[in-house]
Design an enzyme around this catalytic site. Sequence first.
Site, PDB file in Angstrom:
ATOM      1  N   LYS A  73      81.357   2.335  43.214  1.00  0.00           N
ATOM      2  CA  LYS A  73      80.596   3.592  43.265  1.00  0.00           C
ATOM      3  C   LYS A  73      79.266   3.345  43.976  1.00  0.00           C
ATOM      4  CE  LYS A  73      78.269   5.521  39.630  1.00  0.00           C
ATOM      5  NZ  LYS A  73      76.956   5.986  40.086  1.00  0.00           N
ATOM      6  N   ASP A 116      78.778   8.939  45.020  1.00  0.00           N
ATOM      7  CA  ASP A 116      78.237   9.718  43.892  1.00  0.00           C
ATOM      8  C   ASP A 116      76.899  10.334  44.289  1.00  0.00           C
ATOM      9  OD1 ASP A 116      77.566  10.648  41.352  1.00  0.00           O
ATOM     10  OD2 ASP A 116      77.009   8.669  40.590  1.00  0.00           O
ATOM     11  N   LYS A 140      76.431  13.832  44.077  1.00  0.00           N
ATOM     12  CA  LYS A 140      76.272  15.050  43.258  1.00  0.00           C
ATOM     13  C   LYS A 140      75.659  16.198  44.064  1.00  0.00           C
ATOM     14  CE  LYS A 140      75.589  12.461  38.902  1.00  0.00           C
ATOM     15  NZ  LYS A 140      75.342  11.094  39.376  1.00  0.00           N
ATOM     16  N   ASP A 160      74.065  22.843  46.384  1.00  0.00           N
ATOM     17  CA  ASP A 160      73.317  23.608  47.383  1.00  0.00           C
ATOM     18  C   ASP A 160      74.133  24.867  47.658  1.00  0.00           C
ATOM     19  OD1 ASP A 160      71.626  24.270  49.644  1.00  0.00           O
ATOM     20  OD2 ASP A 160      71.160  22.133  49.831  1.00  0.00           O
ATOM     21  N   THR A 167      74.406  14.023  31.222  1.00  0.00           N
ATOM     22  CA  THR A 167      74.323  13.506  29.842  1.00  0.00           C
ATOM     23  C   THR A 167      72.868  13.320  29.408  1.00  0.00           C
ATOM     24  OG1 THR A 167      74.718  11.328  30.772  1.00  0.00           O
ATOM     25  CG2 THR A 167      76.580  12.388  29.726  1.00  0.00           C
ATOM     26  N   ARG A 204      76.310  -2.395  34.927  1.00  0.00           N
ATOM     27  CA  ARG A 204      75.660  -3.645  34.524  1.00  0.00           C
ATOM     28  C   ARG A 204      76.527  -4.653  33.779  1.00  0.00           C
ATOM     29  NH1 ARG A 204      70.755  -0.033  32.561  1.00  0.00           N
ATOM     30  NH2 ARG A 204      72.599   1.295  32.295  1.00  0.00           N
TER      31      ARG A 204
HETATM   32  O1  C5P Z   1      75.254   0.051  34.278  1.00  0.00           O
HETATM   33  P1  C5P Z   1      76.040   1.169  33.658  1.00  0.00           P
HETATM   34  O2  C5P Z   1      77.437   0.798  33.251  1.00  0.00           O
HETATM   35  O3  C5P Z   1      75.280   1.860  32.536  1.00  0.00           O
HETATM   36  O4  C5P Z   1      76.177   2.210  34.867  1.00  0.00           O
HETATM   37  C1  C5P Z   1      76.750   3.479  34.718  1.00  0.00           C
HETATM   38  C2  C5P Z   1      76.746   4.212  36.029  1.00  0.00           C
HETATM   39  O5  C5P Z   1      77.197   5.535  35.807  1.00  0.00           O
HETATM   40  C3  C5P Z   1      75.355   4.345  36.677  1.00  0.00           C
HETATM   41  O6  C5P Z   1      75.548   4.370  38.101  1.00  0.00           O
HETATM   42  C4  C5P Z   1      74.885   5.690  36.196  1.00  0.00           C
HETATM   43  O7  C5P Z   1      73.991   6.298  37.085  1.00  0.00           O
HETATM   44  C5  C5P Z   1      76.199   6.467  36.150  1.00  0.00           C
HETATM   45  N1  C5P Z   1      76.195   7.600  35.212  1.00  0.00           N
HETATM   46  C6  C5P Z   1      75.910   7.466  33.874  1.00  0.00           C
HETATM   47  N2  C5P Z   1      75.915   8.557  33.061  1.00  0.00           N
HETATM   48  C7  C5P Z   1      76.221   9.764  33.559  1.00  0.00           C
HETATM   49  C8  C5P Z   1      76.527   9.913  34.904  1.00  0.00           C
HETATM   50  C9  C5P Z   1      76.506   8.794  35.723  1.00  0.00           C
HETATM   51  O8  C5P Z   1      75.660   6.363  33.408  1.00  0.00           O
HETATM   52  N3  C5P Z   1      76.263  10.791  32.754  1.00  0.00           N
END
Ligand code: C5P
Length: 247
Positions: free
Chosen positions: A47, A74, A76, A79, A134, A225
Site C-alpha cells: 500500500k 491509498d 482517498k 472531490d 476510524t 509496522r
Molecule cells: O502500521 P499499521 O499496521 O498500524 O498501519 C496501518 C495502515 O493502515 C496505515 O497506513 C494507516 O494509515 C492505514 N489505516 C489505518 N486505519 C484506518 C485507515 C487506514 O490504520 N482507518
Amino acid sequence: MQSEITNATTAIANSVDKPIVVALDYPSLDQALQMADQLDPQRCRLKVGKELYTRSGPKIIESLSAKGFEIFLDLKFHDIPNTVAKAVRAAAEMGVWMVNVHASGGRKMMEQARNELQQVKDNQTLLIAVTVLTSMGRSDLAEIGLDVEPMAHVQRLAQLTKSCGLDGVVCSAQEVAMLRTALGSDFALVTPGIRLSSDSTDDQQRIMTPGKALQQGSSYLVIGRPITNAASPMQALAAIEADIANA
Ligand code: C5P
C-alpha cells in the site's frame, strides 16, 4: 460493462491466497524500495499512501510494479465527480491493483469514477471506498452535522458504495462481521488495525488478529509496522501467515 464488474469481484473471491497488504508508510522512495526489496511479491501486496506518493510521485508505482508487486494506491480521493473520475482513471492507467475514494463524496462521484474505470481498456483496477474514518467518533460526526452513530453511518455508506457498483470498502476489523452480513460475499472488506497478540499495538486503538479478521469476513489485511519495523520483515510476514493458517 456488467462483465467488467463481475471480473473484478471474481478477482476478490480468488485473492484469499494473498490477503496481506503491507503499508509502506515511508517519507522517501529509497526507504520504501529498501523495504520492498526485503519482501516477496508472491506473498504480499503493498500500500502506497499520501505521504510517500506526494513525495515520490508515479515513480514509486513504476518502481514497485517493476519488482512484481501489486499496489493499493491509498489516496482517498474526494472531490467533484469529474475530478475524482479522472484521478481514478490516472491510477488505473498507472496499473495499480486498487485505488480508493471517500464514500461521503456521494453517489454521483462514485458512479462517475466507476464508469470512468470501465472505459479503461482491460481494466483490472479495483475501486473501493472509505466510509467513516476510524479517527472520527460520535462527537466528531455531530460537529460536522451528522447526528448518527458511527456504525450506522459506516453501514449506510458501505451500502451506498455497493449500490454504486464499487468493489468494496475500507473498514475496521470490528465492522467486518456486520458489513459481511449486510453486504454479502462479493464485496471486498479491507481492514487495517491488524496485530498479532505478541505485537505492539502502536497507536491503533481497536485491533484484531489476522486470523480472526479473515474468519470474520475480511478480504484483505492492511498491515504496516508489525512487518516494516520487524528485524526480519519476511519472518514477521510468516508469523502472520501462520496465525491465518491456524485460525
Ligand atoms: O502500521 P499499521 O499496521 O498500524 O498501519 C496501518 C495502515 O493502515 C496505515 O497506513 C494507516 O494509515 C492505514 N489505516 C489505518 N486505519 C484506518 C485507515 C487506514 O490504520 N482507518
